[in-house]
Design a protein around this motif. Structure first.
Motif, short mmCIF file in Angstrom:
data_model
loop_
_atom_site.label_atom_id
_atom_site.label_comp_id
_atom_site.label_asym_id
_atom_site.label_seq_id
_atom_site.Cartn_x
_atom_site.Cartn_y
_atom_site.Cartn_z
N UNK A 140 1.93 21.11 -11.64
CA UNK A 140 0.98 21.98 -12.32
C UNK A 140 1.71 23.08 -13.09
N UNK A 141 2.71 23.67 -12.45
CA UNK A 141 3.52 24.68 -13.14
C UNK A 141 4.23 24.07 -14.35
N UNK A 142 4.75 22.86 -14.18
CA UNK A 142 5.45 22.21 -15.30
C UNK A 142 4.48 22.01 -16.47
N UNK A 143 3.29 21.53 -16.18
CA UNK A 143 2.30 21.32 -17.24
C UNK A 143 2.02 22.62 -17.99
N UNK A 199 -2.28 31.78 -10.93
CA UNK A 199 -1.43 31.27 -11.99
C UNK A 199 -2.14 30.18 -12.81
N UNK A 200 -2.95 29.36 -12.17
CA UNK A 200 -3.70 28.34 -12.90
C UNK A 200 -5.09 28.84 -13.27
N UNK A 249 -8.23 19.76 -15.12
CA UNK A 249 -7.84 18.80 -14.09
C UNK A 249 -6.73 19.37 -13.20
N UNK A 250 -5.77 20.06 -13.80
CA UNK A 250 -4.70 20.64 -12.99
C UNK A 250 -5.21 21.79 -12.11
#
Length: 593
Positions: free
Chosen positions: A556-559, A484-485, A533-534
């Motif tokens: 991280x998901x919120x960002x 996801x990231x 960074x995340x």
């Protein structure tokens, strides 16, 4: 009274889990003496000083301000005692070379110590900060004799330092400064001119003030190539190191400012003051930029500190403030109303600030690590690469971190409603104090022009290409459960790469284009950096038990979902070109209807 609790758990996470600092230090002979336990002890001690000393005099310092009377500057009540305590604790020389009385700590650690002081009292922090910057410039360019004379006294806090660049007619364009340096037979120079906006130009905290002054010698080349750097002490120093006669330098006044009122911002008059050349003639700007690059990172840390302070106070207020009921029904039926934390818009503002703090802290440590490589590494290739990285990221550290922090502080202030506008809650001072961080050390617009011009177009995107390569290598090495990231990071890297190529092409066609796209481009690269960074945060938190780590993944998901989409707007504005901006006549801006 406003609260502050040093975010030590988050700091440990960034140092130990995200960047594996102890492993990094142990691999470098010059840092091998430092371990995680020592670093944690340093941060804990700074937390005590910030919470118990500088926080206590933050509001009173703002209300009293610095004083100017009979040509002398005095600081607010409590500042002199706090400065002595700070100096005696060895904090001024925390990152300085041990040869000069410093402790030799790496920048990736000192940025976290600095954050706590900026969070609790930015006005106070500016006094030792300028001393540290002056020490760096002298350490890099001064003669051995000059180092021996000035550095130990600066790092002990007995003396302090300033940097004197700006003049009434010369801000960003230092090439047109008028301050003169006339040579004397003994090798010294007589410095004559006026400097403005000089932080800590005069005060009562130290026995002597060592001004680093930019000036031009006779027959110097025009423009920035003709600038030299001089040491101009408030009191001349005798051969035995004792203080001699007063030099012909004095404060003409102090500025009355929007914020950081306890920091003395002085007009400094040099009336034939005796000065001493630092380094080579006409090469002063290079020496000053050693200082300025570190100061620009510090301004980003000022933003982070303010954002953390604002978030903590807003979160506490939102928890305590009872107003209305949740739309799904009463969450605290035993109380007359629910806390405002039940409202989605309040949570949005708090999460925006929290997301900014997490990414900004990681980014500050990352840039600090690059600076550590340039200073401590013995690998020439690694040093060269880190120098390129610092050049690329310094304007982002200064401008993006302060822009996002200012918005975070505004969001935090809004959580208070009307109380956010009232002095006793501390939010209005926080906003006022932080605003300057977007302005001094080169306005954020100038930082954006530096990024797009000198750091991107001039090198044909090479610095960014190296950065993207590292980002992609990291993302491609992530666990499949972190796709996801990973996918988002790779997508953003491609988007920034493509818009950079677009900029390189358009800049050749239209010289005005880069300037009009600069701020949006800086924010696009800033959002790329936060995404990176995340990705590192997510990797460090993944598969570790406990709510602390799960919250890192949730943020991280919120960002990704609520902050990162701004990059699309930034890229769209860049693609819109400069024609709509440059098409208005100059008369349009002053014409009266």
């Amino acid at each position: 009274m406003p609260i502050y609790h040093a975010p030590l758990a988050d700091m440990r996470f960034i140092l130990n889990d995200v960047f594996q600092a102890e492993q990094f230090w142990s691999a470098n002979e010059k840092l091998a003496h430092l371990d995680a336990a020592t670093a944690e002890a340093i941060l804990e001690e700074m937390a005590k000083f910030a919470q118990n000393v500088t926080l206590e005099i933050n509001r009173s310092g703002d209300e009293e301000g610095a004083h100017f009377q009979d040509g002398k500057v005095t600081t607010p009540a409590g500042f002199k005692e706090a400065f002595k305590q700070y100096a005696s604790g060895g904090w001024i020389g925390l990152g300085a070379d041990e040869e000069w009385g410093g402790q030799g700590m790496p920048k990736m650690l000192t940025v976290l110590a600095d954050e706590m002081l900026f969070a609790t009292n930015p006005s106070f922090m500016l006094y030792p900060l300028l001393s540290v910057g002056a020490g760096m410039a002298l350490s890099s360019y001064a003669s051995q004799e000059q180092k021996e004379t000035y550095l130990p006294k600066i790092y002990s806090g007995e003396w302090s330092g300033t940097m004197c660049l700006t003049e009434p007619h010369a801000g960003t364009d230092l090439g047109i400064i008028k301050t003169k340096a006339e040579p004397n037979a003994d090798g010294s120079f007589n410095i004559t001119g006026t400097k403005i906006f000089i932080t800590g130009g005069d005060h009562d905290l130290a026995d002597n003030i060592i001004h680093l002054v930019l000036a031009k010698t006779p027959n110097a080349p025009a423009g920035s190539r003709g600038i030299s750097l001089f040491i101009v002490p408030k009191y001349l120093v005798n051969a035995d190191g004792s203080l001699g006669e007063r030099n012909a330098v004095s404060a003409g006044s102090i500025e009355h400012k929007m914020g950081i009122k306890a920091s003395a911002t002085c007009v400094m008059n040099f009336d034939g003051a005796k000065g001493f050349l630092v380094g080579k003639e006409n090469e002063g700007l290079a020496a000053m930029f050693v200082m300025m690059n570190y100061e620009r990172l510090s301004m980003g840390i000022q933003g982070l500190g303010a954002s953390e302070f604002a978030y903590q106070n807003a979160a506490q207020y939102a928890t305590d403030r009872l107003q209305g009921r949740a739309v799904t029904g009463a969450q605290s039926p035993e109380k007359p109303a629910d806390s405002i934390l039940v409202h989605g818009d309040v949570r949005r503002m708090l999460l925006n600030a929290r997301a900014n703090n997490e990414a900004s802290r990681a980014f500050a440590v990352y840039v600090g690590q690059q600076l550590d490589i340039t200073k401590f590494s013995t690998d020439p290739e690694a040093v060269a690469k880190a120098n390129n990285r610092v050049a690329l990221l310094t304007p982002i550290a200064k401008a993006f971190l302060t822009d996002t922090a200012f918005q975070a502080c505004l969001d935090a202030q809004m959580c208070f409603g009307g109380h956010g506008y009232i002095r006793e809650w501390g939010m209005e001072q926080c906003v006022r104090d932080l605003r300057i961080a977007q302005i001094y050390e080169g306005t954020n617009g100038v930082q954006a022009q530096d990024l797009i011009g000198r750091k991107t177009i001039k090198c044909e995107g090479r610095y960014l290409a190296e950065y993207l390569e590292d980002i992609r290598d990291f993302a491609n090495g992530l666990d499949p459960e972190l796709n996801f990231i990973k996918d988002v990071t790779l997508d953003v890297a491609t988007e920034v790469e493509m818009i950079t190529q677009f900029i390189l092409e358009r800049a050749q066609e239209n010289p005005e284009f880069a300037n009009s796209a600069a701020v949006d481009y800086l924010h696009a690269v800033g959002l790329l950096s936060f995404t990176y960074m995340y990705a590192r945060i997510a990797k460090a938190a993944f598969a570790k038990p406990g709510e602390f780590y799960q919250n890192k993944l949730a943020l991280t998901h919120y960002f990704i979902q609520r902050v990162l989409p701004d990059i699309n707007a930034r890229i769209s504005k860049i693609k819109a070109g400069s024609e709509i901006i440059s098409g208005f006549s100059e008369q349009y801006f002053t014409a009266q209807s």
